[in-house]
Design a protein around this motif. Sequence first.
Motif, PDB file in Angstrom:
ATOM      1  N   GLU A   1       0.746  -1.150  -0.271  1.00 44.82           N
ATOM      2  CA  GLU A   1       0.034   0.174  -0.348  1.00 44.82           C
ATOM      3  C   GLU A   1       0.962   1.311   0.318  1.00 44.82           C
ATOM      4  O   GLU A   1      -0.009   2.258  -0.219  1.00 44.82           O
ATOM      5  N   ASP A   2       1.864   1.254   0.453  1.00 44.28           N
ATOM      6  CA  ASP A   2       3.285   2.029   0.620  1.00 44.28           C
ATOM      7  C   ASP A   2       3.650   1.961  -1.134  1.00 44.28           C
ATOM      8  O   ASP A   2       4.193   4.083  -1.964  1.00 44.28           O
ATOM      9  N   LEU A   3       2.857   1.697  -2.578  1.00 40.00           N
ATOM     10  CA  LEU A   3       3.037   1.944  -3.741  1.00 40.00           C
ATOM     11  C   LEU A   3       1.892   1.850  -4.431  1.00 40.00           C
ATOM     12  O   LEU A   3       1.548   3.274  -5.209  1.00 40.00           O
ATOM     13  N   ILE A   4       1.327   1.059  -4.658  1.00 41.29           N
ATOM     14  CA  ILE A   4      -0.053   1.405  -4.527  1.00 41.29           C
ATOM     15  C   ILE A   4      -1.312   0.496  -4.007  1.00 41.29           C
ATOM     16  O   ILE A   4      -1.657   0.403  -2.909  1.00 41.29           O
ATOM     17  N   LYS A   5      -2.391   1.957  -3.840  1.00 39.62           N
ATOM     18  CA  LYS A   5      -4.408   1.183  -2.562  1.00 39.62           C
ATOM     19  C   LYS A   5      -4.930   0.691  -2.925  1.00 39.62           C
ATOM     20  O   LYS A   5      -5.455   1.071  -4.335  1.00 39.62           O
ATOM     21  N   LEU A   6      -5.611  -0.831  -3.001  1.00 39.56           N
ATOM     22  CA  LEU A   6      -6.760  -1.232  -4.095  1.00 39.56           C
ATOM     23  C   LEU A   6      -7.880   0.120  -3.796  1.00 39.56           C
ATOM     24  O   LEU A   6      -8.623  -0.026  -4.323  1.00 39.56           O
ATOM     25  N   SER A   7      -8.084   0.331  -2.535  1.00 37.61           N
ATOM     26  CA  SER A   7      -9.541   1.137  -2.095  1.00 37.61           C
ATOM     27  C   SER A   7      -9.095   2.375  -3.481  1.00 37.61           C
ATOM     28  O   SER A   7     -10.146   3.068  -3.509  1.00 37.61           O
ATOM     29  N   ASP A   8      -8.065   2.754  -3.929  1.00 36.04           N
ATOM     30  CA  ASP A   8      -7.810   4.228  -4.494  1.00 36.04           C
ATOM     31  C   ASP A   8      -8.146   3.555  -5.865  1.00 36.04           C
ATOM     32  O   ASP A   8      -8.373   3.610  -6.400  1.00 36.04           O
TER      33      ASP A   8
ATOM     34  N   THR B   1     -11.768   2.603  -6.465  1.00 35.91           N
ATOM     35  CA  THR B   1     -12.687   4.124  -6.370  1.00 35.91           C
ATOM     36  C   THR B   1     -12.130   4.594  -8.228  1.00 35.91           C
ATOM     37  O   THR B   1     -13.607   5.204  -8.300  1.00 35.91           O
ATOM     38  N   GLU B   2     -11.115   5.050  -8.537  1.00 34.34           N
ATOM     39  CA  GLU B   2     -10.503   5.871  -9.320  1.00 34.34           C
ATOM     40  C   GLU B   2     -10.802   4.502 -10.605  1.00 34.34           C
ATOM     41  O   GLU B   2     -11.252   5.798 -12.079  1.00 34.34           O
ATOM     42  N   HIS B   3     -10.565   3.451 -10.557  1.00 39.01           N
ATOM     43  CA  HIS B   3     -10.912   3.042 -11.634  1.00 39.01           C
ATOM     44  C   HIS B   3     -12.350   1.975 -12.371  1.00 39.01           C
ATOM     45  O   HIS B   3     -12.858   1.157 -13.047  1.00 39.01           O
ATOM     46  N   SER B   4     -13.402   2.438 -10.698  1.00 39.81           N
ATOM     47  CA  SER B   4     -14.933   1.313 -10.769  1.00 39.81           C
ATOM     48  C   SER B   4     -14.553   0.541 -11.168  1.00 39.81           C
ATOM     49  O   SER B   4     -15.335  -0.389 -11.890  1.00 39.81           O
ATOM     50  N   LEU B   5     -13.516  -0.016 -10.238  1.00 39.30           N
ATOM     51  CA  LEU B   5     -13.434  -1.579 -10.319  1.00 39.30           C
ATOM     52  C   LEU B   5     -14.253  -2.282  -9.269  1.00 39.30           C
ATOM     53  O   LEU B   5     -13.847  -1.589  -7.893  1.00 39.30           O
ATOM     54  N   GLY B   6     -14.315  -3.741  -8.988  1.00 38.55           N
ATOM     55  CA  GLY B   6     -14.780  -4.310  -7.691  1.00 38.55           C
ATOM     56  C   GLY B   6     -13.393  -5.126  -7.273  1.00 38.55           C
ATOM     57  O   GLY B   6     -12.307  -5.325  -7.776  1.00 38.55           O
ATOM     58  N   PRO B   7     -13.035  -5.558  -6.507  1.00 37.12           N
ATOM     59  CA  PRO B   7     -12.120  -6.047  -5.593  1.00 37.12           C
ATOM     60  C   PRO B   7     -11.330  -6.991  -6.287  1.00 37.12           C
ATOM     61  O   PRO B   7      -9.832  -6.650  -6.722  1.00 37.12           O
ATOM     62  N   ASN B   8     -12.029  -7.935  -7.123  1.00 41.29           N
ATOM     63  CA  ASN B   8     -10.944  -9.101  -8.328  1.00 41.29           C
ATOM     64  C   ASN B   8     -10.664  -8.373  -9.052  1.00 41.29           C
ATOM     65  O   ASN B   8      -8.854  -8.158  -9.143  1.00 41.29           O
ATOM     66  N   GLY B   9     -11.263  -7.195  -9.371  1.00 40.63           N
ATOM     67  CA  GLY B   9     -10.373  -6.495 -10.761  1.00 40.63           C
ATOM     68  C   GLY B   9      -9.098  -5.781 -10.581  1.00 40.63           C
ATOM     69  O   GLY B   9      -8.508  -5.558 -10.810  1.00 40.63           O
ATOM     70  N   GLY B  10      -9.309  -4.886  -9.275  1.00 41.00           N
ATOM     71  CA  GLY B  10      -8.848  -4.149  -8.477  1.00 41.00           C
ATOM     72  C   GLY B  10      -7.444  -4.601  -7.970  1.00 41.00           C
ATOM     73  O   GLY B  10      -6.472  -3.908  -8.655  1.00 41.00           O
TER      74      GLY B  10
END
Length: 208
Positions: A45-52, A55-64
């Motif tokens: 998460e210091d590089l990239i966060k799933l939640s972000d 939100t940004e790409h309108s993806l679900g948890p799997n796609g994220g």
Amino acid sequence: MVFGQVVIGPPGSGKTTYCNGMSQFLALIGRLFPFLSSKCAINIEDLIKLSDVMTEHSLGPNGGLVYCMDYLEKNIDWLLSKLEPLLKDHYLLFDLPGQLTAVHLVDTHLCSDPGKYVSALLLSLSTMLHLELPHINVLSKIDLIESYGKLAFNLDFYTDVQDLSYLQHHLDQDPHSAKYRKLTKELCDIIKDFSLVNFTTLDIQACQ
């Protein structure tokens, strides 16, 4: 030489709990490791966060998660630079997201359903073939097994992956599973032909 474990398994199978328990064990035997008191030394998460990403790409948890893993692959130098100071004298634990030597955790409750057990065997076999690493399959949460109801066979049947033809009778009792009798038999034959999958059990509360 670098030593460590890549801990994988479906969501909820106990991967992070396993890593916490393993880190406590390593502390007891005096091994250094970059995973302490649920606080990891390197956090994706210091590089990239799933939640972000969601939100940004309108993806679900799997796609994220797929997006995050692709992003990590493209920025692998970031991870390598974080790992470099730890490689010389640390034992590494990699706690991976659960979508799906490697330690593959499978929830013990799957043994209570013959169809789900066969699915778990296929997932384990597929993982072993794709990773091509020294590999341990673990039935996690073994301390809860009695709460799932009586098993059709003794525990050794499931850990040793014994004659799967005995499962056919139980699968035939389920109208949904009975429709796929031929497919299930073929899948069981594949598992038998490879003869790679077996399980060890894990109770994270056990002292030994």
